[in-house]
Scaffold this active site. Structure first.
Site, PDB file in Angstrom:
ATOM      1  N   CYS A  73       0.856  -1.186   0.000  1.00  0.00           N
ATOM      2  CA  CYS A  73       0.000   0.000   0.000  1.00  0.00           C
ATOM      3  C   CYS A  73       0.894   1.238   0.000  1.00  0.00           C
ATOM      4  O   CYS A  73       1.705   1.411   0.913  1.00  0.00           O
ATOM      5  CB  CYS A  73      -0.860  -0.035   1.262  1.00  0.00           C
ATOM      6  SG  CYS A  73      -1.908   1.409   1.471  1.00  0.00           S
ATOM      7  N   CYS A 184      -1.273   3.634  -6.581  1.00  0.00           N
ATOM      8  CA  CYS A 184      -2.100   3.007  -5.536  1.00  0.00           C
ATOM      9  C   CYS A 184      -2.282   1.563  -5.961  1.00  0.00           C
ATOM     10  O   CYS A 184      -2.543   1.293  -7.144  1.00  0.00           O
ATOM     11  CB  CYS A 184      -3.443   3.717  -5.453  1.00  0.00           C
ATOM     12  SG  CYS A 184      -4.696   2.837  -4.491  1.00  0.00           S
TER      13      CYS A 184
HETATM   14  N1  DGL Z   1      -4.113   0.606  -1.850  1.00  0.00           N
HETATM   15  C1  DGL Z   1      -3.715   1.778  -1.215  1.00  0.00           C
HETATM   16  C2  DGL Z   1      -2.482   2.424  -1.830  1.00  0.00           C
HETATM   17  O1  DGL Z   1      -1.675   1.762  -2.447  1.00  0.00           O
HETATM   18  C3  DGL Z   1      -4.655   2.786  -0.667  1.00  0.00           C
HETATM   19  C4  DGL Z   1      -6.103   2.676  -0.838  1.00  0.00           C
HETATM   20  C5  DGL Z   1      -6.868   3.431   0.190  1.00  0.00           C
HETATM   21  O2  DGL Z   1      -7.080   4.658   0.045  1.00  0.00           O
HETATM   22  O3  DGL Z   1      -7.252   2.787   1.164  1.00  0.00           O
HETATM   23  O4  DGL Z   1      -2.268   3.604  -1.686  1.00  0.00           O
END
Ligand code: DGL
Length: 263
Positions: A73, A184
């Site tokens: 993430c 993301c």
């Molecule tokens: N999957 C996450 C990232 O790589 C974030 C998603 C979210 O906002 O929860 O930033």
């Protein structure tokens, strides 16, 4: 220790895009994945809240005996990886950040677009990344509220999603980007739709495969690469296990055991 599992987490199911790259590169490894879906989206939360969630995740994977931890993430990494490195100095940790360096090297038009969460784009770590690698290119950043929630619902194809995504792409295309960073981990699941919305000569860059290679390097250095055979990947979610079971085949290509995560 070689056969110990690897812990991977994200705010939700986005990190499954990274988990797939890890499994592709390191098929002998046993993978444990926590989706903190009860707290989605991290992108709209405070850095303090995310740091606290990172610490809960790290504690859980320590209890599971994980030999390494992957923050699948970008938003969690910019907020929390420094504290985790301080708290667990000897634990192999892999975080991820938008692929600014490779995008700046690849662009021919000199204009790079970044799709990411509000939290990532507002972070000091992202500003430092731009200062370091993007001084010779123009970078157009675009926060994308709403996309993560749709992907979490298992929506990869609706017309509402297409409209939202087209709106986020508009300033990037108008600005002459030839390279778009998917900053993301949820967004790689939108590649089929993205490809319909952008000209064929625009490249999409994400960091899942680079994260898997970095994990491989860290494990190899410490002689921690598993010889296999691996156990099946296991999943936890802080929201509904039933919902995650339902959308796993869409995002992970097969079903799996999903448990409730209540920390
Ligand atoms: N999957 C996450 C990232 O790589 C974030 C998603 C979210 O906002 O929860 O930033």
């Amino acid at each position: 220790m070689r056969e110990a599992p690897i812990g991977v987490f994200d705010s939700g199911v986005g990190g499954l895009s990274v988990l797939a790259e890890i499994q592709r590169l390191l098929p002998n490894e046993t993978l444990l994945y926590v989706a903190d879906c009860g707290n989605i989206p991290y992108g709209e939360k405070t850095p303090e809240f995310i740091r606290q969630r990172c610490s809960v995740m790290a504690g859980f994977f320590q209890q599971q005996g994980a030999k390494a931890l992957v923050l699948a993430c970008n938003t969690a990494t910019v907020a929390g990886v420094a504290d985790l490195r301080r708290d667990y100095p000897n634990w192999p940790l892999v975080g991820m950040e938008p692929a600014v360096k490779p995008a700046a090297a690849a662009t021919r038009s000199g204009v790079v677009g970044v799709l990411a969460t509000t939290g990532t784009l507002q972070s000091a770590k992202f500003a430092a990344l731009l200062d370091r690698f993007a001084t010779d290119v123009r970078v157009i950043t675009q926060p994308c509220p709403g996309l993560v929630e749709m992907i979490e619902a298992g929506d990869l194809h609706s017309s509402a999603l297409r409209r939202l995504l087209a709106g986020y792409l508009e300033p990037l295309l108008a600005g002459g980007c030839d390279t778009i960073i998917l900053g993301c981990t949820h967004y790689p699941f939108l590649k089929p739709m993205l490809k319909q919305l952008i000209p064929a000569d625009i490249s999409l860059i994400d960091t899942g495969a680079a994260v898997a290679r970095q994990l491989q390097r860290l494990l190899a250095e410490r002689e921690l690469l598993a010889q296999g055979p691996p156990a099946e990947a296991q999943f936890w979610t802080s929201a509904s296990p039933e919902h995650m079971r339902k959308i796993l085949p869409l995002l992970w290509n097969k079903s799996g055991v999903v448990r409730s995560f209540s920390q």
